[in-house]
Design an enzyme around this catalytic site. Structure first.
Site, PDB file in Angstrom:
ATOM      1  N   TYR A 183       0.855  -1.198   0.000  1.00 39.37           N
ATOM      2  CA  TYR A 183       0.000   0.000   0.000  1.00 39.37           C
ATOM      3  C   TYR A 183       0.890   1.247   0.000  1.00 39.37           C
ATOM      4  CZ  TYR A 183      -3.933   3.060   1.227  1.00 39.37           C
ATOM      5  OH  TYR A 183      -4.895   4.048   1.228  1.00 39.37           O
TER       6      TYR A 183
HETATM    7  N1  LIG Z   1     -10.209   5.242   4.217  1.00 41.41           N
HETATM    8  C1  LIG Z   1      -9.006   5.712   4.500  1.00 41.41           C
HETATM    9  O1  LIG Z   1      -8.609   5.791   5.678  1.00 41.41           O
HETATM   10  C2  LIG Z   1      -8.124   6.199   3.375  1.00 41.41           C
HETATM   11  C3  LIG Z   1      -7.007   6.985   3.717  1.00 41.41           C
HETATM   12  C4  LIG Z   1      -6.169   7.431   2.696  1.00 41.41           C
HETATM   13  C5  LIG Z   1      -6.450   7.133   1.381  1.00 41.41           C
HETATM   14  N2  LIG Z   1      -7.535   6.367   1.073  1.00 41.41           N
HETATM   15  C6  LIG Z   1      -7.778   6.072  -0.348  1.00 41.41           C
HETATM   16  O2  LIG Z   1      -9.053   6.561  -0.714  1.00 41.41           O
HETATM   17  C7  LIG Z   1      -9.534   5.837  -1.848  1.00 41.41           C
HETATM   18  C8  LIG Z   1     -10.977   5.400  -1.569  1.00 41.41           C
HETATM   19  O3  LIG Z   1     -10.962   4.489  -0.481  1.00 41.41           O
HETATM   20  P1  LIG Z   1     -12.128   4.391   0.600  1.00 41.41           P
HETATM   21  O4  LIG Z   1     -11.513   4.543   1.923  1.00 41.41           O
HETATM   22  O5  LIG Z   1     -13.247   5.257   0.195  1.00 41.41           O
HETATM   23  O6  LIG Z   1     -12.464   2.845   0.452  1.00 41.41           O
HETATM   24  P2  LIG Z   1     -13.833   2.069   0.145  1.00 41.41           P
HETATM   25  O7  LIG Z   1     -13.408   0.648   0.205  1.00 41.41           O
HETATM   26  O8  LIG Z   1     -14.916   2.592   0.995  1.00 41.41           O
HETATM   27  O9  LIG Z   1     -14.152   2.499  -1.350  1.00 41.41           O
HETATM   28  C9  LIG Z   1     -13.359   2.071  -2.424  1.00 41.41           C
HETATM   29  C10 LIG Z   1     -14.257   1.976  -3.642  1.00 41.41           C
HETATM   30  O10 LIG Z   1     -13.436   1.571  -4.746  1.00 41.41           O
HETATM   31  C11 LIG Z   1     -14.099   0.511  -5.416  1.00 41.41           C
HETATM   32  N3  LIG Z   1     -13.110  -0.343  -6.084  1.00 41.41           N
HETATM   33  C12 LIG Z   1     -12.191  -1.155  -5.509  1.00 41.41           C
HETATM   34  N4  LIG Z   1     -11.501  -1.797  -6.455  1.00 41.41           N
HETATM   35  C13 LIG Z   1     -11.986  -1.374  -7.651  1.00 41.41           C
HETATM   36  C14 LIG Z   1     -11.688  -1.697  -8.994  1.00 41.41           C
HETATM   37  N5  LIG Z   1     -10.745  -2.581  -9.323  1.00 41.41           N
HETATM   38  N6  LIG Z   1     -12.384  -1.062  -9.971  1.00 41.41           N
HETATM   39  C15 LIG Z   1     -13.362  -0.174  -9.659  1.00 41.41           C
HETATM   40  N7  LIG Z   1     -13.700   0.145  -8.411  1.00 41.41           N
HETATM   41  C16 LIG Z   1     -13.018  -0.449  -7.419  1.00 41.41           C
HETATM   42  C17 LIG Z   1     -14.883  -0.233  -4.338  1.00 41.41           C
HETATM   43  O11 LIG Z   1     -15.945  -1.014  -4.875  1.00 41.41           O
HETATM   44  C18 LIG Z   1     -15.362   0.942  -3.490  1.00 41.41           C
HETATM   45  O12 LIG Z   1     -16.588   1.474  -3.973  1.00 41.41           O
HETATM   46  C19 LIG Z   1      -8.563   4.678  -2.044  1.00 41.41           C
HETATM   47  O13 LIG Z   1      -7.681   4.999  -3.089  1.00 41.41           O
HETATM   48  C20 LIG Z   1      -7.829   4.611  -0.714  1.00 41.41           C
HETATM   49  O14 LIG Z   1      -6.559   4.046  -0.836  1.00 41.41           O
HETATM   50  C21 LIG Z   1      -8.387   5.905   2.047  1.00 41.41           C
END
Ligand SMILES: NC(=O)c1ccc[n+]([C@@H]2O[C@H](COP(=O)([O-])OP(=O)(O)OC[C@H]3O[C@@H](n4cnc5c(N)ncnc54)[C@H](O)[C@@H]3O)[C@@H](O)[C@H]2O)c1
Length: 271
Positions: free
Chosen positions: A154
């Protein structure tokens, strides 16, 4: 850049941060919002709530990203803002070494967290440049600027996503292309809940965890300011400053922090 009047495509828009972005962009007066996600059913629900377009797409495949962009442009109009937001994470469990994940996991996370940004940019940049401008929002993470302990792939892919965004900004900035990278720390979504072993919604009680809507508000402010780095947790810039000032000291501090998280780790005996 202002989102009002723009056509926006958000990947990973069915849940979490992507959903909050899609809903906030609609509230800001976007002319059209496309919600692309692997989870087509949930994407359809989000799209229905914002009078948008749902596209079922797996961003780990270039052809599906190209199709999502083509469908958006056909149905809504040329994409002004592409948010490459879908992302996945794996921990180093069960081995807890920096190489303990399988090659399959490394390859998968590389495609979703890095190549999807490259493929999205490849799909929209020629049209944006021909029209005189456009914007890319790439969701990375604070793990891409610092590092997330216990999540080697990651951290690596999120660093790479920032590297690619810098290259786009340098190469295409003079052609009217803007780029922002979103680098939050913890946000209360299913991804965080899975990582810390609680249900989505409960993680908000942990200190420093933001709601997805707060992240979306920071994105709107960051886009309006045309900032490359969007840091919904402002303390991240102080951590970056400390890292840049003395990387060796910063790494020693991270090792201390890791020891406090894994007090019984046998690897500790090695060094
Ligand atoms: N939640 C956190 O603490 C956090 C912190 C920093 C960065 N992020 C980043 O934010 C972004 C969103 O994450 P989130 O926390 O909302 O997670 P989440 O799991 O709630 O949402 C992720 C979404 O991406 C979709 N997804 C996953 N793989 C996919 C694919 N191959 N094709 C199309 N869609 C796909 C999932 O179905 C989901 O709707 C990510 O890039 C994550 O790394 C999250």
């Amino acid at each position: 850049m202002k989102v009002e009047g723009k056509i926006v495509l958000v990947t990973g828009g069915a849940h979490g941060i992507g959903r909050a972005l899609a809903e906030r962009f609609h509230a800001e007066g976007a002319r059209g919002v496309a919600v692309a996600d692997l989870d087509g059913e949930a994407a359809a629900k989000v799209a229905e709530g914002i009078d948008g377009l749902a596209v079922t797409a797996d961003v780990s495949r270039e052809a599906e990203i190209r199709r999502a962009v083509a469908e958006t442009e056909e149905r809504l109009g040329p994409v002004d803002l592409l948010c490459s937001n879908a992302g996945i994470g794996y921990s180093d469990a069960p081995g807890w070494t920096a190489t303990s994940q399988s090659n399959e996991q490394w390859e998968k996370i590389w495609r979703v967290n890095v190549m999807a940004h490259v493929w999205g940019a490849r799909a929209v940049l020629p049209g944006m440049i021909a029209r005189g401008g456009g914007w890319l929002l790439h969701t990375s993470s604070a793990a891409g600027l610092l590092s997330q302990i216990g999540d080697a792939s990651y951290s690596t892919t999120k660093h790479a996503a920032i590297g690619f965004a810098e290259s786009v900004a340098i190469t295409h900035g003079d052609q009217g292309i803007g780029v922002s990278v979103l680098c939050p720390q913890a946000v209360d979504t299913a991804m965080l809940a899975a990582a810390v072993g609680v249900t989505a919604g409960e993680a908000a009680k942990i200190d420093g965890v933001l709601e997805p809507a707060e992240v979306a508000a920071a994105v709107v402010r960051g886009l309006e300011a045309e900032s490359f780095l969007i840091l919904p947790h402002p303390e991240v810039s102080e951590y970056m400053r400390r890292k840049a000032a003395d990387v060796d000291r910063w790494l020693a501090g991270m090792r201390r922090f890791r020891r406090s998280m894994f007090p019984d780790d046998e690897m500790m005996d090695l060094g």
